[in-house]
Design an enzyme around this catalytic site. Structure first.
Site, mmCIF file in Angstrom:
data_model
loop_
_atom_site.group_PDB
_atom_site.id
_atom_site.type_symbol
_atom_site.label_atom_id
_atom_site.label_comp_id
_atom_site.label_asym_id
_atom_site.label_seq_id
_atom_site.Cartn_x
_atom_site.Cartn_y
_atom_site.Cartn_z
ATOM 1 N N PRO A 189 -9.243 8.422 1.209
ATOM 2 C CA PRO A 189 -8.826 7.317 2.081
ATOM 3 C C PRO A 189 -8.208 6.125 1.368
ATOM 4 O O PRO A 189 -7.645 5.256 2.032
ATOM 5 C CB PRO A 189 -10.112 6.920 2.806
ATOM 6 C CG PRO A 189 -11.217 7.405 1.940
ATOM 7 C CD PRO A 189 -10.688 8.628 1.238
ATOM 8 N N GLY A 190 -8.257 6.087 0.059
ATOM 9 C CA GLY A 190 -7.622 4.990 -0.662
ATOM 10 C C GLY A 190 -6.103 5.072 -0.652
ATOM 11 O O GLY A 190 -5.420 4.058 -0.827
ATOM 12 N N ARG B 238 0.860 -1.188 0.000
ATOM 13 C CA ARG B 238 0.000 0.000 0.000
ATOM 14 C C ARG B 238 0.894 1.235 0.000
ATOM 15 O O ARG B 238 1.768 1.370 0.856
ATOM 16 C CB ARG B 238 -0.910 0.038 1.235
ATOM 17 C CG ARG B 238 -1.827 -1.165 1.378
ATOM 18 C CD ARG B 238 -2.919 -1.147 0.327
ATOM 19 N NE ARG B 238 -3.851 -2.244 0.510
ATOM 20 C CZ ARG B 238 -4.046 -3.197 -0.379
ATOM 21 N NH1 ARG B 238 -3.369 -3.221 -1.507
ATOM 22 N NH2 ARG B 238 -4.933 -4.138 -0.150
ATOM 23 N N GLU C 222 4.208 33.413 3.669
ATOM 24 C CA GLU C 222 4.944 34.166 2.648
ATOM 25 C C GLU C 222 4.808 33.601 1.244
ATOM 26 O O GLU C 222 4.994 34.314 0.266
ATOM 27 C CB GLU C 222 6.417 34.292 3.027
ATOM 28 C CG GLU C 222 7.163 32.972 3.071
ATOM 29 C CD GLU C 222 8.609 33.120 3.483
ATOM 30 O OE1 GLU C 222 9.421 32.318 3.002
ATOM 31 O OE2 GLU C 222 8.922 34.032 4.272
#
Length: 185
Positions: free
Chosen positions: A115-116, A38, A141
């Site tokens: 959320p993936g 993941r 800035e």
């Protein structure tokens, strides 16, 4: 009956760590015992503010968004500082981005943006009783914005024109539409 859907982290490899986000790759054990990877963007979280003037106008900011290579019109928002209470962030960001302070800052909800692949959580607030501050805090800035004050109808038109094109601002418009519908009953 709901199965256990949890993915257990076996190992984490840090790929990048920047000023705003970091990227890691996690090796995970899937619910069926197999493994996968993941790619995860870590973000400290943010706030977004639906700011309503005493004239019932919505305060928006227009700014250039480099990932999109265009300007977008959005509700005021900003990143949480490490360990900072989201309410404190909301009050600060409202002042920095718009020059307003408010009498009331009400928490509405929070949502995950993507959320993936990311853990960013945006906390949404409603700011009312706005007053222009004499010596307001200034923008970062590297931040440049134009302030707009619009009606709900004008906000709807900006969305139709795809000038409003981000989830937090679309959420704000839907919230305002639902509130108006509830009050008209």
């Amino acid at each position: 009956m709901m199965k256990n859907l949890e993915e257990k982290t076996i190992a984490t490899t840090q790929i990048f760590s920047g000023r705003i986000v970091s990227l890691q790759v996690d090796k995970v054990e899937l619910p069926d015992g197999k493994t996968s990877t993941r790619e995860i963007v870590k973000h400290p979280g943010a706030v977004a503010i639906i700011a309503i003037t005493p004239e019932n106008k919505i305060v928006l900011v227009e700014q250039y968004r480099k990932p999109m290579e265009r300007t977008l019109v959005e509700i005021p928002a900003g990143k949480l500082e490490k360990g900072e209470d989201p309410l404190i962030t909301a009050v600060r960001e409202l002042e920095e981005e718009t020059g307003y302070e408010c009498e009331k800052m009400e928490y509405l909800t929070g949502f995950y943006t993507s959320p993936g692949f990311a853990d960013e959580l945006i906390h949404v607030y409603l700011a009312t009783g706005l007053n222009k501050k004499e010596n307001a805090a200034s923008l970062d800035e590297d931040e440049f914005v134009e302030i707009l004050e619009v009606t709900r109808e004008e906000m709807e038109q900006l969305m139709k024109e795809q000038k409003i094109y981000d989830a937090k601002t679309v959420y704000a418009l839907q919230y305002l539409q639902l509130e108006a519908a509830a009050q008209s009953k």
